[in-house]
Motif scaffolding. Structure first.
Motif, PDB file in Angstrom:
ATOM      1  N   THR A 109     -11.278  -4.496  22.172  1.00  0.00           N
ATOM      2  CA  THR A 109     -10.326  -3.980  20.968  1.00  0.00           C
ATOM      3  C   THR A 109      -8.409  -3.888  21.317  1.00  0.00           C
ATOM      4  O   THR A 109      -8.668  -2.568  22.032  1.00  0.00           O
ATOM      5  N   ALA A 110      -8.028  -4.479  21.494  1.00  0.00           N
ATOM      6  CA  ALA A 110      -5.851  -3.474  21.067  1.00  0.00           C
ATOM      7  C   ALA A 110      -5.766  -3.150  19.178  1.00  0.00           C
ATOM      8  O   ALA A 110      -6.217  -4.274  18.379  1.00  0.00           O
ATOM      9  N   ILE A 111      -4.832  -2.165  19.685  1.00  0.00           N
ATOM     10  CA  ILE A 111      -4.815  -1.842  18.953  1.00  0.00           C
ATOM     11  C   ILE A 111      -2.787  -1.957  18.211  1.00  0.00           C
ATOM     12  O   ILE A 111      -2.166  -1.862  19.091  1.00  0.00           O
ATOM     13  N   ALA A 112      -2.128  -1.955  17.448  1.00  0.00           N
ATOM     14  CA  ALA A 112      -0.929  -2.243  17.002  1.00  0.00           C
ATOM     15  C   ALA A 112      -0.489  -1.826  16.209  1.00  0.00           C
ATOM     16  O   ALA A 112      -1.155  -1.698  14.864  1.00  0.00           O
ATOM     17  N   GLY A 125       1.269  -0.884  -0.434  1.00  0.00           N
ATOM     18  CA  GLY A 125      -0.022  -0.372  -0.150  1.00  0.00           C
ATOM     19  C   GLY A 125       0.687   0.951   0.178  1.00  0.00           C
ATOM     20  O   GLY A 125       2.107   0.908   0.585  1.00  0.00           O
ATOM     21  N   PRO A 126       0.417   2.350  -0.042  1.00  0.00           N
ATOM     22  CA  PRO A 126       0.925   4.028   0.336  1.00  0.00           C
ATOM     23  C   PRO A 126       1.642   3.524   2.064  1.00  0.00           C
ATOM     24  O   PRO A 126       1.427   2.971   2.412  1.00  0.00           O
ATOM     25  N   PRO A 127       2.902   4.396   1.420  1.00  0.00           N
ATOM     26  CA  PRO A 127       4.157   3.926   2.652  1.00  0.00           C
ATOM     27  C   PRO A 127       2.830   5.200   4.269  1.00  0.00           C
ATOM     28  O   PRO A 127       2.808   6.165   3.375  1.00  0.00           O
ATOM     29  N   LYS A 128       2.578   4.561   4.837  1.00  0.00           N
ATOM     30  CA  LYS A 128       2.243   5.030   5.733  1.00  0.00           C
ATOM     31  C   LYS A 128       1.728   4.422   7.142  1.00  0.00           C
ATOM     32  O   LYS A 128       2.687   2.672   7.141  1.00  0.00           O
ATOM     33  N   ASP A 129       1.445   4.591   8.633  1.00  0.00           N
ATOM     34  CA  ASP A 129       0.961   3.966   9.284  1.00  0.00           C
ATOM     35  C   ASP A 129      -0.305   3.131   9.424  1.00  0.00           C
ATOM     36  O   ASP A 129      -1.675   3.850   8.824  1.00  0.00           O
ATOM     37  N   TYR A 130      -0.704   1.497   9.180  1.00  0.00           N
ATOM     38  CA  TYR A 130      -2.249   1.385   9.318  1.00  0.00           C
ATOM     39  C   TYR A 130      -2.104   0.090  10.701  1.00  0.00           C
ATOM     40  O   TYR A 130      -1.664   0.107  11.457  1.00  0.00           O
ATOM     41  N   TYR A 131      -3.299  -0.004  10.534  1.00  0.00           N
ATOM     42  CA  TYR A 131      -4.219  -0.221  11.552  1.00  0.00           C
ATOM     43  C   TYR A 131      -4.095  -2.270  11.619  1.00  0.00           C
ATOM     44  O   TYR A 131      -4.272  -2.833  11.073  1.00  0.00           O
ATOM     45  N   ILE A 132      -3.322  -2.432  12.411  1.00  0.00           N
ATOM     46  CA  ILE A 132      -3.377  -3.955  12.890  1.00  0.00           C
ATOM     47  C   ILE A 132      -4.505  -3.981  14.212  1.00  0.00           C
ATOM     48  O   ILE A 132      -4.344  -3.504  15.381  1.00  0.00           O
TER      49      ILE A 132
END
Length: 539
Positions: free
Chosen positions: A287-290, A268-275
């Motif tokens: 919910t936990a996110i990384a 994908g486009p370079p950025k931060d994504y939710y896990i």
């Protein structure tokens, strides 16, 4: 002179043979783990956690197939303690399994050394405390077994490897929660989910365009989770030691005690994504996110989380049926997984195990076929080895559930099997909550899932070709799950609910797998450092 020359040659030959023998032995990995209480901040405020060498979660073991593992556990807690190795089959070494049916617990301020081999295994596993409710407070970690270099893998080598341990978490201490169970009350809902001990701050960084391996384990005590990554599909490649058909998933359900491995390409486009890991099939939304971070990203997490699947069980069961064995891939050995034609093997015995929620002596308990398990003071393994009477017998629990309205009782449940039996086990869930079952000492083929009561004519719906070979399986509410088990590992093996409050209150039993042969090739002798307790005394 000739005799002297002969002696020199003989010594040289023996030295070479000795070197070959040492060189041929599988490598050893040595660990010393000090288990302590410590202050941790998983929810932003101080709590008492169980640490291993000061770490929460504990250190990840990175091994290779057939490595010998030596772990010296030093118990600095104020209670007896054991670690079990979830999914490690302990070939011939049920002495090292780390549950109360096989081991005396390690007393406070003392140590015990585990010695075992990860024989013919690959994949994603974990470890955790098996005593009391210690795993609620920590003491768990990852256990990864990589393939030997001479054995191929059925996918291109990834650029990196990440271990993700998802756990439910409580604000209340493990001792207070245990007191609640002892008093006959069920536990409240967990307060949160964590990823690697963190609620929202874990970060996994990779290079754009590269593919990474994510090893996902649900190390919680009660909560099924759904795992997904914003904007990225996941290719499932392995489940609990078995290579799978490489299907693509937008999200995956991972039930308590289960492990899965996926490949994710950073396309994908370079950025931060939710896990995201979110709770499944409970009324409380946790919910936990990384963060999945592309290297060089300047765009932080933003926007809504990727959408969770619907609440209904039907979609989860449908997904479970798509997880199949990769027949053409090898596992820890060069022969294809599909060379073992499990669907053609005659079934030696059928066992139907029905869980139930019962009241005994005015307190909440859980039972299997009408027996609510109680650990004796003497480990079953020691009692069996030394022929100690009065600890257990093979007639306490039956192969089929009792008739309706039969009162449940306390007991020590052990089912006896002959080594190399091929057994059909049906888990019948009588509850409205999802169940999850784990077997020590062996993996099994998941033959089928269904709703309602299992009946013999439902065998026509079994997958007898490429059912996944794993060690933990879910059983949907008011439904059944059928497994086929090659019992080829001699020993005393725990079969338990991975929903830990249920297990704590009696939802477990043991399988005694034996024959009359006394050979170290089928079962190792009692280790010289064995701990003794109850009726078992040092010999």
């Amino acid at each position: 002179m000739k005799q002297a020359t002969f002696q020199v040659v003989l010594v040289g030959v023996l030295a070479c043979l000795s070197a070959l023998r040492v060189g041929a032995e599988d490598p050893y990995l040595f660990f010393t783990w000090e288990v302590t209480y410590g202050t941790i901040y998983p929810l932003g405020f101080p709590q008492q956690g169980i640490l291993i060498n000061g770490q929460f979660p504990g250190p990840t073991i990175e091994a290779v197939t057939n490595n010998n593992i030596i772990v010296n556990v030093i118990n600095k807690l104020d209670e007896p303690f054991l670690i079990t190795w979830n999914g490690i089959q302990q070939r011939r070494t049920s002495w090292q399994d780390g549950v109360l049916g096989t081991n005396c617990p390690i007393p406070p301020n003392s140590n015990w050394t585990y010695k075992f081999q990860v024989k013919d295994q690959i994949g994603t596993y974990n470890y955790f405390p098996s005593t009391k409710l210690h795993r609620v407070a920590g003491g768990f970690g990852g256990f990864n077994i990589n393939q030997r270099s001479v054995i191929s893998i059925p996918y291109d080598k990834p650029a990196g490897d990440f271990t993700l341990l998802v756990s439910d978490w409580f604000k209340t201490s493990h001792k207070l929660l245990a007191e609640r169970l002892d008093a006959g009350f069920i536990l409240p809902f967990p307060d949160a989910l964590l990823i690697n001990g963190l609620q929202s701050t874990a970060v996994f960084t990779g290079q754009p365009g590269k593919t990474y391996k994510l090893r996902i384990s649900n190390v919680g005590i009660a909560t099924s989770i759904n795992f997904r990554i914003e904007g990225h599909s996941m290719k499932l490649i392995e489940v609990e030691g078995s290579h799978t058909m490489q299907e693509m998933y937008e999200s995956l359900d991972v039930h308590v005690g289960q492990s899965m491995t996926v490949l994710v390409t950073l396309d994908g486009p370079p950025k931060d994504y939710y896990i995201v890991a979110s709770s499944r099939f409970i009324r409380k939304n946790l919910t936990a996110i990384a963060t999945l971070r592309y290297d060089g990203s300047n765009t932080k997490l933003s926007g809504p989380l990727p959408r969770a699947p619907s609440f209904y069980f039907h979609g989860s069961m449908k997904q479970a049926r798509t997880i199949r064995w990769n027949l053409t891939a090898n596992a820890a050995r060069p022969n294809p997984q599909g060379s073992y034609h499990y669907g053609t093997i005659p079934i030696a015995r059928t066992v139907v195990l029905a869980n139930s929620k019962v009241i005994i002596d005015g307190k909440q308990r859980f039972a299997v076929n009408g027996i609510s398990y109680v650990n004796p003071d003497t480990p079953l393994k020691l009692a069996d080895w030394f022929n100690i009477s009065g600890v257990f017998n093979l007639n306490t629990i039956r192969d089929f559930p009792p008739s309706p309205n039969t009162p449940a009782v306390l007991g020590t449940s052990v089912l006896g099997f002959t080594l190399h039996d091929f057994v059909e086990i049906i888990f019948q869930n009588t509850d409205y909550a999802l169940q999850s079952w784990h077997m020590d000492g062996a993996s099994f083929f998941v033959a089928g899932y269904g709703s309602g009561l299992w009946k013999p004519d439902l065998r026509r719906r079994y997958n007898l070709v490429d059912g996944i070979f794993r060690h933990t399986v879910q059983v949907y509410p008011k439904g059944w799950t059928a497994i086929l088990v090659p019992l080829d590992n001699k020993g005393m093996w725990n079969l338990r609910s991975t929903v830990w409050p249920n297990r704590y209150l009696g939802q477990e039993l043991y399988l005694k797998v034996y024959n009359d042969e006394n050979s170290i090739y089928t079962e190792a002798d009692i280790p010289p450092n064995a701990l003794f307790c109850g009726k078992a005394k040092p010999q």
